[in-house]
Write a protein that holds these residues in place. Structure first.
Motif, short mmCIF file in Angstrom:
data_model
loop_
_atom_site.label_atom_id
_atom_site.label_comp_id
_atom_site.label_asym_id
_atom_site.label_seq_id
_atom_site.Cartn_x
_atom_site.Cartn_y
_atom_site.Cartn_z
N THR A 153 8.12 -1.91 8.51
CA THR A 153 7.35 -0.68 8.24
C THR A 153 6.99 -0.60 6.76
O THR A 153 5.83 -0.33 6.41
N GLU A 154 7.97 -0.85 5.90
CA GLU A 154 7.72 -0.78 4.45
C GLU A 154 6.66 -1.79 4.04
O GLU A 154 5.76 -1.51 3.26
N GLU A 155 6.78 -3.01 4.57
CA GLU A 155 5.85 -4.08 4.22
C GLU A 155 4.43 -3.72 4.65
O GLU A 155 3.47 -3.89 3.89
N ILE A 156 4.31 -3.17 5.85
CA ILE A 156 2.97 -2.81 6.35
C ILE A 156 2.37 -1.70 5.49
O ILE A 156 1.18 -1.71 5.17
N LYS A 157 3.22 -0.77 5.07
CA LYS A 157 2.72 0.36 4.26
C LYS A 157 2.18 -0.11 2.92
O LYS A 157 1.32 0.54 2.33
N THR A 158 2.70 -1.24 2.40
CA THR A 158 2.23 -1.70 1.10
C THR A 158 0.88 -2.41 1.19
O THR A 158 0.28 -2.74 0.17
N ARG A 159 0.41 -2.68 2.40
CA ARG A 159 -0.83 -3.47 2.53
C ARG A 159 -2.05 -2.59 2.72
O ARG A 159 -1.95 -1.49 3.18
#
Ligand code: FAD
Length: 318
Positions: free
Chosen positions: A312-318
């Motif tokens: 979730t965190e990784e997707i939010k950074t993109r």
């Protein structure tokens, strides 16, 4: 070129995505003629024309909102009589399938339900279905009467294809059965702001591995980072962790999104029956031997409580 009737699923004139997908498929077998009924029917015309409808047959009457499906069946039967189409396409919702079944019976035709693809054939449209818990794909065609075919959401891409979309009034005479079952009340479900499960391009699901209603927040957060719908296995639903309306599988809903992410779900045959036609399947499961890994495109062997928040965190950074 033969005309193909497309039943329009809309809410007060806003056309729902599965109908636009039907227009893409209809163009493969003929010229799409849309049938829009009820309040806002005429307002559907612009969107339908943008996606290839050459004509839009409309009819508005209070019966469509006040009674169950029979008035709509009456209208489609009138449209079949007026157009003599090569096929009638209906979205595979619960209501769509009931309308299609009743229509096929009325006009003495064969019916194919839950098609996932459609192509032109020498002897009429050929539909692909995914059967026996998606273990087989079958191709079939209707050999009697005007083919009535229901198509699952997400079976085709929505493609713009500007056409005339001329609005024409459809003459409808309601049958004696039209007012047989009156709708006495409607209770709108509380909106989650997420897409409808069966129509969503992405579905993020949780199973017994989520281990409690309170942990479904992790699944919802991942879903929200992707603009996805939330699904659940029966084990999670039976435990009372998530509503039955979100259950995916044989006794739940059947979904066919572009991306399906299964978290803490073992991949029982009854769950697979509802999601195996998803285009890309990802699973997060701590058991490397879980059967879900037999059907995934990408698998993560790991604890969902570690993996899902990181994802979730990784997707939010993109
Ligand atoms: P389980 O099978 O218990 O799997 C849980 C998985 O989570 C395991 O693989 C485990 O390794 C993993 N896990 C545990 N903890 C973690 C963690 N921390 N991190 C990562 N992974 C973890 N099921 C449906 O889903 N839909 C249906 O519509 C449906 N209809 C049915 C109809 C009938 C007639 C019958 C008999 C059954 C039906 N079932 C249905 C039930 C089905 O057989 C399974 O029991 C159910 O799908 C199991 O759900 P599950 O995968 O969540 O749970």
């Amino acid at each position: 070129m033969a005309e193909v009737l497309v039943y329009v699923d809309h809410v007060d004139g806003a056309v729902r995505k599965p109908t636009l997908e039907l227009l893409t498929l209809a163009r493969r077998i003929g010229e799409p003629v849309a049938v829009a009924l009820g309040a806002g029917a005429e307002s559907t015309a612009a969107a339908l024309a943008e996606h290839g409808a050459t004509r839009v047959l409309t009819h508005d009457a209070s019966e469509y909102a006040d009674y169950l499906v029979v008035p709509k069946v009456d209208a489609l039967q009138a449209a079949v009589a007026a157009v003599s189409p090569a096929a009638v396409l209906v979205p595979s919702s619960a209501e769509g399938k009931e309308i299609a079944a009743r229509l096929a019976l009325r006009i003495g035709s064969g019916i194919i339900t839950d098609a996932v693809d459609l192509e032109a054939g020498d002897e009429g449209p050929v539909a692909t279905q995914s059967v026996f818990a998606a273990s087989f794909s079958t191709k079939s065609r209707v050999s009697k009467g005007t083919p009535v075919i229901t198509v699952k959401p997400n079976s085709a891409a929505v493609e713009a294809a500007p056409a005339a979309g001329a609005v024409e009034a459809l003459a409808v005479t309601f049958s004696a059965q039209a007012t047989g079952t009156k709708i006495t009340g409607r209770t709108p479900r509380e909106s989650t702001g997420r897409p409808e499960l069966t129509e969503a391009a992405i579905v993020v699901s949780g199973g017994r591995g989520v281990n409690g209603a309170e942990n479904f927040g992790l699944i919802e957060a991942l879903a929200d980072s992707l603009g996805a719908a939330v699904g659940a296995s029966r084990a999670a639903v039976d435990a009372g962790w998530y509503p039955h309306t979100n259950q995916v599988g044989q006794t739940g809903k059947s979904v066919s999104p572009q991306l399906y992410i299964a978290n803490g779900i073992s991949g029982a045959i009854q769950h697979r029956a509802g999601m195996q036609t998803s285009k890309t399947i990802v699973a997060v499961n701590k058991d490397a031997e879980a059967p879900i890994f037999d059907l995934v495109d990408y698998g993560v062997v790991g604890d969902l409580f570690d993996v899902v928040p990181q994802l979730t965190e990784e997707i939010k950074t993109r």
